[in-house]
Every structure is written in structure tokens, then in C-alpha cells.
Scaffold this motif. Structure first.
Motif, mmCIF file in Angstrom:
data_model
loop_
_atom_site.group_PDB
_atom_site.id
_atom_site.type_symbol
_atom_site.label_atom_id
_atom_site.label_comp_id
_atom_site.label_asym_id
_atom_site.label_seq_id
_atom_site.Cartn_x
_atom_site.Cartn_y
_atom_site.Cartn_z
ATOM 1 N N SER A 12 -3.337 11.349 -8.520
ATOM 2 C CA SER A 12 -3.229 10.357 -7.457
ATOM 3 C C SER A 12 -3.290 11.083 -6.118
ATOM 4 C CB SER A 12 -1.932 9.555 -7.578
ATOM 5 O OG SER A 12 -0.816 10.386 -7.393
ATOM 6 N N MET A 13 -3.616 10.331 -5.076
ATOM 7 C CA MET A 13 -3.679 10.882 -3.724
ATOM 8 C C MET A 13 -3.517 9.758 -2.720
ATOM 9 S SD MET A 13 -7.705 11.504 -2.776
ATOM 10 C CE MET A 13 -7.361 11.760 -1.055
ATOM 11 N N GLN A 14 -3.206 10.123 -1.499
ATOM 12 C CA GLN A 14 -3.171 9.166 -0.407
ATOM 13 C C GLN A 14 -4.143 9.628 0.661
ATOM 14 O OE1 GLN A 14 0.966 8.884 0.824
ATOM 15 N NE2 GLN A 14 1.048 6.878 -0.141
ATOM 16 N N GLY A 15 -4.821 8.678 1.262
ATOM 17 C CA GLY A 15 -5.758 8.991 2.324
ATOM 18 C C GLY A 15 -6.531 7.762 2.718
ATOM 19 N N VAL A 35 -15.568 13.481 -14.750
ATOM 20 C CA VAL A 35 -15.835 12.112 -14.350
ATOM 21 C C VAL A 35 -14.539 11.418 -13.927
ATOM 22 C CG1 VAL A 35 -16.824 9.925 -15.113
ATOM 23 C CG2 VAL A 35 -17.690 12.059 -16.054
ATOM 24 N N PRO A 36 -14.473 10.886 -12.701
ATOM 25 C CA PRO A 36 -13.320 10.064 -12.335
ATOM 26 C C PRO A 36 -13.442 8.693 -13.021
ATOM 27 C CG PRO A 36 -14.475 10.865 -10.371
ATOM 28 C CD PRO A 36 -15.342 11.137 -11.556
ATOM 29 N N VAL A 37 -12.383 8.245 -13.687
ATOM 30 C CA VAL A 37 -12.386 6.945 -14.365
ATOM 31 C C VAL A 37 -11.088 6.207 -14.055
ATOM 32 C CG1 VAL A 37 -13.947 7.651 -16.235
ATOM 33 C CG2 VAL A 37 -11.500 7.973 -16.504
ATOM 34 N N ASN A 38 -11.090 4.909 -14.300
ATOM 35 C CA ASN A 38 -9.903 4.059 -14.106
ATOM 36 C C ASN A 38 -9.333 4.191 -12.700
ATOM 37 O OD1 ASN A 38 -10.081 3.313 -16.856
ATOM 38 N ND2 ASN A 38 -8.901 5.120 -17.433
ATOM 39 N N VAL A 39 -10.189 4.108 -11.693
ATOM 40 C CA VAL A 39 -9.763 4.265 -10.301
ATOM 41 C C VAL A 39 -9.077 2.985 -9.825
ATOM 42 C CG1 VAL A 39 -10.534 4.702 -7.928
ATOM 43 C CG2 VAL A 39 -11.648 5.865 -9.844
ATOM 44 N N SER A 40 -7.918 3.155 -9.204
ATOM 45 C CA SER A 40 -7.159 2.033 -8.663
ATOM 46 C C SER A 40 -6.767 2.371 -7.228
ATOM 47 C CB SER A 40 -5.903 1.817 -9.514
ATOM 48 O OG SER A 40 -5.022 0.926 -8.873
ATOM 49 N N LEU A 41 -7.078 1.463 -6.283
ATOM 50 C CA LEU A 41 -6.730 1.647 -4.874
ATOM 51 C C LEU A 41 -5.718 0.587 -4.464
ATOM 52 C CD1 LEU A 41 -10.270 2.185 -3.304
ATOM 53 C CD2 LEU A 41 -8.585 3.932 -3.863
ATOM 54 N N THR A 42 -4.654 1.021 -3.798
ATOM 55 C CA THR A 42 -3.663 0.084 -3.272
ATOM 56 C C THR A 42 -3.298 0.506 -1.852
ATOM 57 O OG1 THR A 42 -1.864 1.373 -4.255
ATOM 58 C CG2 THR A 42 -2.649 -0.500 -5.512
ATOM 59 N N PRO A 43 -3.049 -0.469 -0.978
ATOM 60 C CA PRO A 43 -2.627 -0.122 0.393
ATOM 61 C C PRO A 43 -1.254 0.540 0.358
ATOM 62 C CG PRO A 43 -3.091 -2.488 0.195
ATOM 63 C CD PRO A 43 -3.190 -1.892 -1.161
ATOM 64 N N LEU A 59 -4.593 4.444 1.977
ATOM 65 C CA LEU A 59 -4.576 3.900 0.621
ATOM 66 C C LEU A 59 -3.968 4.913 -0.332
ATOM 67 C CD1 LEU A 59 -8.249 2.584 0.561
ATOM 68 C CD2 LEU A 59 -6.184 1.232 0.966
ATOM 69 N N THR A 60 -3.436 4.412 -1.425
ATOM 70 C CA THR A 60 -3.021 5.269 -2.528
ATOM 71 C C THR A 60 -4.028 5.068 -3.649
ATOM 72 O OG1 THR A 60 -0.686 5.098 -1.929
ATOM 73 C CG2 THR A 60 -1.186 5.773 -4.182
ATOM 74 N N ALA A 61 -4.628 6.147 -4.093
ATOM 75 C CA ALA A 61 -5.591 6.096 -5.189
ATOM 76 C C ALA A 61 -4.959 6.722 -6.425
ATOM 77 C CB ALA A 61 -6.862 6.859 -4.821
ATOM 78 N N ALA A 62 -5.019 6.018 -7.531
ATOM 79 C CA ALA A 62 -4.586 6.551 -8.820
ATOM 80 C C ALA A 62 -5.810 6.535 -9.726
ATOM 81 C CB ALA A 62 -3.470 5.703 -9.404
ATOM 82 N N PHE A 63 -6.050 7.632 -10.416
ATOM 83 C CA PHE A 63 -7.241 7.708 -11.259
ATOM 84 C C PHE A 63 -7.051 8.779 -12.320
ATOM 85 C CE2 PHE A 63 -7.731 10.168 -7.422
ATOM 86 C CZ PHE A 63 -8.162 11.411 -7.861
#
Length: 77
Positions: A12-15, A35-43, A59-63
Motif C-alpha cells: 500500500s502507499m499514499q500519494g 504485475v500489479p493486481v487488485n488495485v484499490s484507491l480510497t481518498p 489517495l491511499t492505494a492498496a494492491f
């Protein structure tokens, strides 16, 4: 598979949207197949103070990233 194992790692990361996109592009461009898979973006609820985009939302990205490793001849099935 018979010749390759699939390895998966959760990250996960924020940016900003563009920073997250740059990271995922860099991961997808590596010499090894990753390969990045199952990417989820949330504010994240915060805004980053930037000179060019003062209202840019963070955003916070979880993948997951997925890669493939060749099995060695000595491994048991």
C-alpha cells in the motif's frame, strides 16, 4: 503451474493519483514480470499542499504485486 510458482505480495502507499500511477507504471516496466493486481484507491481525507496543484487530494492505494518464479529441478511436487 508445473514450471513456475506464483508469488504475491500485498502493498500500500499514499500519494496523489499521478504519483500512484507512476509507481504502478514503474513496477509494470521492470525487467522481471511483476504485475500489479487488485488495485484499490480510497481518498485519505487530506490534501497535499503543492505549488502546481494546491487542492490535489491524497489517495491511499492498496494492491497486490504478482510475480512468477521458476521451480528448480530438485523441488518436490
Amino acid at each position: 503451474g508445473e514450471t513456475f510458482d506464483t508469488m504475491k505480495y500485498r502493498m500500500s502507499m499514499q500519494g496523489s493519483y499521478h504519483q500512484i500511477g507512476a509507481l504502478l507504471t514503474a513496477v509494470g516496466s521492470l525487467r522481471r514480470i511483476i504485475v500489479p493486481v487488485n488495485v484499490s484507491l480510497t481518498p485519505s481525507g487530506t490534501r497535499e499542499a503543492r505549488q502546481n496543484a494546491p487542492d490535489e487530494r491524497i489517495l491511499t492505494a492498496a494492491f497486490d504485486i504478482q510475480t512468477y518464479v521458476a521451480k528448480t529441478a530438485g523441488e518436490d511436487k
